[in-house]
Design a protein around this motif. Structure first.
Motif, PDB file in Angstrom:
ATOM      1  N   SER A 170       0.810  -1.209   0.000  1.00 36.94           N
ATOM      2  CA  SER A 170       0.000   0.000   0.000  1.00 36.94           C
ATOM      3  C   SER A 170       0.849   1.267   0.000  1.00 36.94           C
ATOM      4  CB  SER A 170      -0.945   0.009   1.198  1.00 36.94           C
ATOM      5  OG  SER A 170      -0.195   0.009   2.395  1.00 36.94           O
ATOM      6  N   ALA A 171       2.097   1.173   0.410  1.00 36.64           N
ATOM      7  CA  ALA A 171       2.978   2.336   0.423  1.00 36.64           C
ATOM      8  C   ALA A 171       3.952   2.235  -0.743  1.00 36.64           C
ATOM      9  CB  ALA A 171       3.747   2.406   1.737  1.00 36.64           C
ATOM     10  N   SER A 172       4.149   3.341  -1.408  1.00 34.04           N
ATOM     11  CA  SER A 172       5.058   3.356  -2.553  1.00 34.04           C
ATOM     12  C   SER A 172       6.363   4.026  -2.157  1.00 34.04           C
ATOM     13  CB  SER A 172       4.436   4.133  -3.715  1.00 34.04           C
ATOM     14  OG  SER A 172       3.297   3.478  -4.176  1.00 34.04           O
ATOM     15  N   PRO A 173       7.481   3.412  -2.532  1.00 33.22           N
ATOM     16  CA  PRO A 173       8.758   4.071  -2.259  1.00 33.22           C
ATOM     17  C   PRO A 173       8.915   5.272  -3.179  1.00 33.22           C
ATOM     18  CG  PRO A 173       9.112   2.096  -3.555  1.00 33.22           C
ATOM     19  CD  PRO A 173       7.658   2.135  -3.192  1.00 33.22           C
ATOM     20  N   PRO A 174       9.680   6.250  -2.765  1.00 31.40           N
ATOM     21  CA  PRO A 174       9.913   7.411  -3.626  1.00 31.40           C
ATOM     22  C   PRO A 174      10.590   6.977  -4.936  1.00 31.40           C
ATOM     23  CG  PRO A 174      10.835   7.741  -1.421  1.00 31.40           C
ATOM     24  CD  PRO A 174      10.367   6.331  -1.500  1.00 31.40           C
ATOM     25  N   LEU A 175      10.279   7.671  -6.016  1.00 31.75           N
ATOM     26  CA  LEU A 175      10.865   7.328  -7.308  1.00 31.75           C
ATOM     27  C   LEU A 175      12.382   7.412  -7.290  1.00 31.75           C
ATOM     28  CD1 LEU A 175       8.505   8.781 -10.057  1.00 31.75           C
ATOM     29  CD2 LEU A 175       8.953   6.401  -9.486  1.00 31.75           C
ATOM     30  N   ASP A 176      12.937   8.343  -6.539  1.00 29.67           N
ATOM     31  CA  ASP A 176      14.393   8.433  -6.448  1.00 29.67           C
ATOM     32  C   ASP A 176      14.977   7.130  -5.923  1.00 29.67           C
ATOM     33  OD1 ASP A 176      14.420  11.011  -7.412  1.00 29.67           O
ATOM     34  OD2 ASP A 176      14.646  11.949  -5.433  1.00 29.67           O
ATOM     35  N   LEU A 177      14.323   6.533  -4.937  1.00 26.88           N
ATOM     36  CA  LEU A 177      14.785   5.260  -4.390  1.00 26.88           C
ATOM     37  C   LEU A 177      14.632   4.140  -5.416  1.00 26.88           C
ATOM     38  CD1 LEU A 177      15.831   3.450  -2.122  1.00 26.88           C
ATOM     39  CD2 LEU A 177      13.464   3.268  -1.303  1.00 26.88           C
ATOM     40  N   VAL A 178      13.496   4.086  -6.091  1.00 27.55           N
ATOM     41  CA  VAL A 178      13.257   3.055  -7.104  1.00 27.55           C
ATOM     42  C   VAL A 178      14.348   3.108  -8.165  1.00 27.55           C
ATOM     43  CG1 VAL A 178      11.714   2.319  -8.970  1.00 27.55           C
ATOM     44  CG2 VAL A 178      10.764   2.905  -6.724  1.00 27.55           C
ATOM     45  N   PHE A 179      14.618   4.298  -8.688  1.00 29.47           N
ATOM     46  CA  PHE A 179      15.621   4.427  -9.743  1.00 29.47           C
ATOM     47  C   PHE A 179      17.029   4.158  -9.222  1.00 29.47           C
ATOM     48  CE2 PHE A 179      12.275   7.107 -11.834  1.00 29.47           C
ATOM     49  CZ  PHE A 179      11.955   6.155 -12.785  1.00 29.47           C
ATOM     50  N   ASP A 180      17.280   4.510  -7.972  1.00 27.07           N
ATOM     51  CA  ASP A 180      18.579   4.196  -7.380  1.00 27.07           C
ATOM     52  C   ASP A 180      18.764   2.682  -7.282  1.00 27.07           C
ATOM     53  OD1 ASP A 180      21.089   4.692  -6.055  1.00 27.07           O
ATOM     54  OD2 ASP A 180      20.081   4.228  -4.161  1.00 27.07           O
ATOM     55  N   HIS A 234      27.586  -8.297   0.113  1.00 23.47           N
ATOM     56  CA  HIS A 234      28.131  -7.140   0.820  1.00 23.47           C
ATOM     57  C   HIS A 234      27.635  -5.789   0.311  1.00 23.47           C
ATOM     58  CE1 HIS A 234      30.776  -9.597   3.243  1.00 23.47           C
ATOM     59  NE2 HIS A 234      31.076 -10.280   2.155  1.00 23.47           N
ATOM     60  N   VAL A 235      27.045  -5.765  -0.871  1.00 23.70           N
ATOM     61  CA  VAL A 235      26.603  -4.486  -1.433  1.00 23.70           C
ATOM     62  C   VAL A 235      25.106  -4.495  -1.739  1.00 23.70           C
ATOM     63  CG1 VAL A 235      26.914  -2.828  -3.322  1.00 23.70           C
ATOM     64  CG2 VAL A 235      28.896  -4.069  -2.419  1.00 23.70           C
ATOM     65  N   HIS A 236      24.694  -5.361  -2.654  1.00 27.44           N
ATOM     66  CA  HIS A 236      23.346  -5.261  -3.211  1.00 27.44           C
ATOM     67  C   HIS A 236      22.239  -5.776  -2.295  1.00 27.44           C
ATOM     68  CE1 HIS A 236      25.303  -3.817  -6.681  1.00 27.44           C
ATOM     69  NE2 HIS A 236      25.946  -4.955  -6.888  1.00 27.44           N
ATOM     70  N   LEU A 237      22.421  -6.936  -1.695  1.00 28.47           N
ATOM     71  CA  LEU A 237      21.385  -7.434  -0.791  1.00 28.47           C
ATOM     72  C   LEU A 237      21.211  -6.526   0.427  1.00 28.47           C
ATOM     73  CD1 LEU A 237      21.958 -11.296  -1.013  1.00 28.47           C
ATOM     74  CD2 LEU A 237      20.290  -9.884  -2.246  1.00 28.47           C
ATOM     75  N   PRO A 238      22.298  -6.033   1.046  1.00 27.33           N
ATOM     76  CA  PRO A 238      22.097  -5.086   2.154  1.00 27.33           C
ATOM     77  C   PRO A 238      21.369  -3.813   1.731  1.00 27.33           C
ATOM     78  CG  PRO A 238      24.319  -5.974   2.226  1.00 27.33           C
ATOM     79  CD  PRO A 238      23.705  -6.441   0.932  1.00 27.33           C
ATOM     80  N   LYS A 239      21.678  -3.295   0.543  1.00 28.02           N
ATOM     81  CA  LYS A 239      21.005  -2.080   0.073  1.00 28.02           C
ATOM     82  C   LYS A 239      19.516  -2.346  -0.140  1.00 28.02           C
ATOM     83  CE  LYS A 239      21.265   1.608  -3.288  1.00 28.02           C
ATOM     84  NZ  LYS A 239      22.070   2.727  -2.861  1.00 28.02           N
ATOM     85  N   LEU A 240      19.182  -3.482  -0.741  1.00 26.74           N
ATOM     86  CA  LEU A 240      17.777  -3.824  -0.954  1.00 26.74           C
ATOM     87  C   LEU A 240      17.065  -4.092   0.367  1.00 26.74           C
ATOM     88  CD1 LEU A 240      18.265  -6.075  -4.093  1.00 26.74           C
ATOM     89  CD2 LEU A 240      17.038  -3.886  -4.025  1.00 26.74           C
ATOM     90  N   GLU A 241      17.769  -4.706   1.299  1.00 19.36           N
ATOM     91  CA  GLU A 241      17.170  -4.967   2.611  1.00 19.36           C
ATOM     92  C   GLU A 241      16.939  -3.657   3.378  1.00 19.36           C
ATOM     93  OE1 GLU A 241      17.514  -8.188   6.134  1.00 19.36           O
ATOM     94  OE2 GLU A 241      19.411  -7.420   5.373  1.00 19.36           O
ATOM     95  N   ASP A 242      17.906  -2.781   3.348  1.00 20.19           N
ATOM     96  CA  ASP A 242      17.755  -1.490   4.025  1.00 20.19           C
ATOM     97  C   ASP A 242      16.622  -0.663   3.423  1.00 20.19           C
ATOM     98  OD1 ASP A 242      19.825  -2.148   5.715  1.00 20.19           O
ATOM     99  OD2 ASP A 242      21.321  -0.922   4.673  1.00 20.19           O
ATOM    100  N   SER A 243      16.312  -0.908   2.154  1.00 16.77           N
ATOM    101  CA  SER A 243      15.228  -0.197   1.468  1.00 16.77           C
ATOM    102  C   SER A 243      13.870  -0.838   1.714  1.00 16.77           C
ATOM    103  CB  SER A 243      15.499  -0.157  -0.043  1.00 16.77           C
ATOM    104  OG  SER A 243      16.699   0.526  -0.291  1.00 16.77           O
ATOM    105  N   GLY A 244      13.845  -1.987   2.405  1.00  9.67           N
ATOM    106  CA  GLY A 244      12.592  -2.660   2.699  1.00  9.67           C
ATOM    107  C   GLY A 244      12.058  -3.493   1.550  1.00  9.67           C
ATOM    108  N   ILE A 245      12.894  -3.765   0.548  1.00 10.59           N
ATOM    109  CA  ILE A 245      12.466  -4.514  -0.624  1.00 10.59           C
ATOM    110  C   ILE A 245      12.571  -6.013  -0.393  1.00 10.59           C
ATOM    111  CG2 ILE A 245      12.945  -4.906  -3.094  1.00 10.59           C
ATOM    112  CD1 ILE A 245      11.803  -2.090  -2.355  1.00 10.59           C
ATOM    113  N   LEU A 246      13.522  -6.427   0.416  1.00  7.16           N
ATOM    114  CA  LEU A 246      13.691  -7.848   0.686  1.00  7.16           C
ATOM    115  C   LEU A 246      14.260  -8.057   2.066  1.00  7.16           C
ATOM    116  CD1 LEU A 246      16.973  -8.460   0.472  1.00  7.16           C
ATOM    117  CD2 LEU A 246      16.474  -8.505  -1.953  1.00  7.16           C
TER     118      LEU A 246
END
Length: 126
Positions: A14-24, A84-96
């Motif tokens: 129900s909540a959308s992440p900001p487009l800046d985050l999506v594109f990042d 060390h890079v991608h999974l932590p970034k996605l986890e910190d963003s609440g995506i996984l």
């Protein structure tokens, strides 16, 4: 879930992440390749090994791996970068959620991200 001092964003459908985050999140090729794979999973769950294998396979199809001709060397490089890079970034963003003990990843559906992910997939790989 990673043990960090920072709490993840925990986006829900129900909540959308900001487009800046999506594109990042979509700005990195390996992160996109990992998301393509996770999005295709019916339950959103995969092992880090499966994600790694998928990323390596896509890179091989796209001839983007000339610097590391040995498949096992490429897999190790990709696995390390994912952990060390991608999974932590996605986890910190609440995506996984990445469970380091079981080496599994659970992708949380996110319609806004998926809309742009599908578009990127069709432009990049279809």
């Amino acid at each position: 879930m990673r043990e960090t001092e920072q709490e993840p964003a925990n986006f829900t459908t129900s909540a959308s992440p900001p487009l800046d985050l999506v594109f990042d999140l979509l700005s990195n090729r390996r992160r996109r390749y990992a998301l393509y794979f996770l999005y295709e999973q019916s339950d959103g769950v995969a092992t880090v090994t499966d994600v790694t294998d998928h990323v390596v396979a896509l890179e091989g199809q796209r001839d983007e791996c000339e610097s590391a001709p040995d498949v096992e060397q490429r897999k190790q490089e990709v696995r390390t970068e994912l952990r060390h890079v991608h999974l932590p970034k996605l986890e910190d963003s609440g995506i996984l959620e990445h469970d380091q003990r079981s080496e599994t990843v659970r992708y949380w559906t996110q319609p806004t991200l998926e809309e742009w992910l599908e578009h990127a997939y069709h432009k990049e790989l279809a």
